[in-house]
Design a protein around this motif. Structure first.
Motif, PDB file in Angstrom:
ATOM      1  N   PRO A  66       0.816  -1.235   0.000  1.00 55.73           N
ATOM      2  CA  PRO A  66       0.000   0.000   0.000  1.00 55.73           C
ATOM      3  C   PRO A  66       0.842   1.274   0.000  1.00 55.73           C
ATOM      4  O   PRO A  66       0.526   2.234  -0.709  1.00 55.73           O
ATOM      5  CB  PRO A  66      -0.830  -0.130   1.282  1.00 55.73           C
ATOM      6  CG  PRO A  66      -0.924  -1.595   1.528  1.00 55.73           C
ATOM      7  CD  PRO A  66       0.410  -2.139   1.099  1.00 55.73           C
ATOM      8  N   ALA A  67       1.926   1.298   0.796  1.00 59.58           N
ATOM      9  CA  ALA A  67       2.785   2.486   0.834  1.00 59.58           C
ATOM     10  C   ALA A  67       3.457   2.719  -0.523  1.00 59.58           C
ATOM     11  O   ALA A  67       3.549   3.858  -1.002  1.00 59.58           O
ATOM     12  CB  ALA A  67       3.838   2.351   1.930  1.00 59.58           C
ATOM     13  N   SER A  70       0.744   4.008  -2.992  1.00 61.28           N
ATOM     14  CA  SER A  70       0.362   5.408  -2.767  1.00 61.28           C
ATOM     15  C   SER A  70       1.490   6.357  -3.187  1.00 61.28           C
ATOM     16  O   SER A  70       1.228   7.421  -3.765  1.00 61.28           O
ATOM     17  CB  SER A  70       0.011   5.622  -1.293  1.00 61.28           C
ATOM     18  OG  SER A  70       1.120   5.314  -0.452  1.00 61.28           O
ATOM     19  N   ALA A  73       1.521   6.563  -6.987  1.00 65.21           N
ATOM     20  CA  ALA A  73       0.397   7.365  -7.471  1.00 65.21           C
ATOM     21  C   ALA A  73       0.660   8.855  -7.255  1.00 65.21           C
ATOM     22  O   ALA A  73       0.384   9.676  -8.141  1.00 65.21           O
ATOM     23  CB  ALA A  73      -0.893   6.937  -6.770  1.00 65.21           C
ATOM     24  N   PHE A  74       1.199   9.214  -6.091  1.00 64.17           N
ATOM     25  CA  PHE A  74       1.497  10.620  -5.809  1.00 64.17           C
ATOM     26  C   PHE A  74       2.566  11.162  -6.750  1.00 64.17           C
ATOM     27  O   PHE A  74       2.427  12.255  -7.322  1.00 64.17           O
ATOM     28  CB  PHE A  74       1.948  10.762  -4.355  1.00 64.17           C
ATOM     29  CG  PHE A  74       2.366  12.147  -3.969  1.00 64.17           C
ATOM     30  CD1 PHE A  74       1.443  13.176  -3.881  1.00 64.17           C
ATOM     31  CD2 PHE A  74       3.704  12.435  -3.697  1.00 64.17           C
ATOM     32  CE1 PHE A  74       1.831  14.471  -3.543  1.00 64.17           C
ATOM     33  CE2 PHE A  74       4.101  13.712  -3.351  1.00 64.17           C
ATOM     34  CZ  PHE A  74       3.163  14.735  -3.274  1.00 64.17           C
TER      35      PHE A  74
END
Length: 288
Positions: A66-67, A70, A73-74
């Protein structure tokens, strides 16, 4: 080739050859998708049994996925923003102005596409390391922009060249300024191309490995780097699930690009039909 198309046997042969080539190209994708549902911890193909455990493991407690997702994506969002700014500016200058040394500028903008990515990554590492920016999402996004912006420039140049300049001439003839023409005519017609450029820039940044590997740190690991680490230092069957999700995301993105371009095909034709009906301007700049 043209003679083959004229006969039924030739058409069948060409269809069969094209089908075989497409199946060969799609085979690795199919293998990944099927393997992601295998219950074998070593990702064996074909699966002996089916399970969703690897997809569940992606979001389990203590998972690093997940990290990494994310962060990717950022970074991709930042890189897309930077690429669009560069792409719109460069494409407009190359297609709508008498830019000196246009060929040299064009070659400079597209240069990162022909330079090996690992060379670009090493250069960015040597640039950001003295500034203590290694591991910064901003630095990674700027590095991805080096590769994503040429793609945005290519798409936007093709888009702007496809816009009939008679529409801009007609608006200028009625007293509109450059900013008004860009805001009311050029950018609305170029919206499908801008969306396509944004999508491809996002995908380019999201999947970039070499620059992310050189510029990342222990605390900032993007998804491609995490995939590499999982395959290199550990046997993690969750990689197949991540790969399947990335494949699905790419297919959806390409479908979105096709939908946007299809929705935008009639806008310019509608404006041209209105222009010709009203007699605003002709190709030579005179009223019809």
């Amino acid at each position: 080739m043209m003679e083959l198309r004229k006969t039924i046997a030739g058409r069948i042969a060409l269809t069969a050859i094209a089908t075989v080539i497409l199946l060969f190209l799609a085979l690795p994708i199919v293998v990944i998708l099927v393997t992601s549902f295998s219950d074998n911890a070593f990702a064996a193909f074909p699966p002996q049994a089916w399970t969703l455990n690897w997809y569940k493991a992606l979001f389990a407690d203590g998972s690093k996925w997940p990290a990494a997702l994310s962060l990717s994506a950022f970074v991709a969002c930042l890189s897309t923003l930077f690429s669009l700014i560069i792409g719109v500016t460069a494409a407009t200058a190359l297609t709508r102005s008498e830019l000196p040394l246009r060929s040299a500028v064009y070659a400079l903008v597209l240069g990162p596409l022909v330079i090996p990515q690992i060379v670009t990554a090493l250069g960015l590492f040597l640039l950001f390391e003295p500034a203590a920016m290694l591991g910064s999402p901003i630095a990674i996004a700027l590095g991805h922009t080096v590769l994503a912006s040429p793609i945005a420039v290519l798409i936007l140049i093709a888009t702007l060249r496809g816009i009939d300049e008679r529409l801009e001439d007609a608006a200028a003839g009625m007293g509109a300024g450059r900013m008004t023409i860009a805001r009311r005519i050029t950018f609305p017609l170029a919206a499908p191309g801008m969306i396509a450029a944004a999508i491809f820039s996002f995908i380019t940044s999201f999947d970039e490995f070499y620059i992310s590997q050189f510029l990342s740190s222990v605390d900032t690991v993007t998804l491609p780097v995490q995939v590499y680490n999982s395959l290199t230092f550990d046997i993690d069957p969750s990689v197949t699930a991540v790969s399947a999700i990335l494949i699905a995301f790419a297919i959806l993105a390409l479908g979105l690009v096709a939908l946007v371009r299809w929705l935008g095909t009639g806008r310019q034709d509608a404006l041209l039909s209105v222009e010709n009906t009203a007699g605003v301007a002709a190709p030579g700049g005179e009223a019809v």
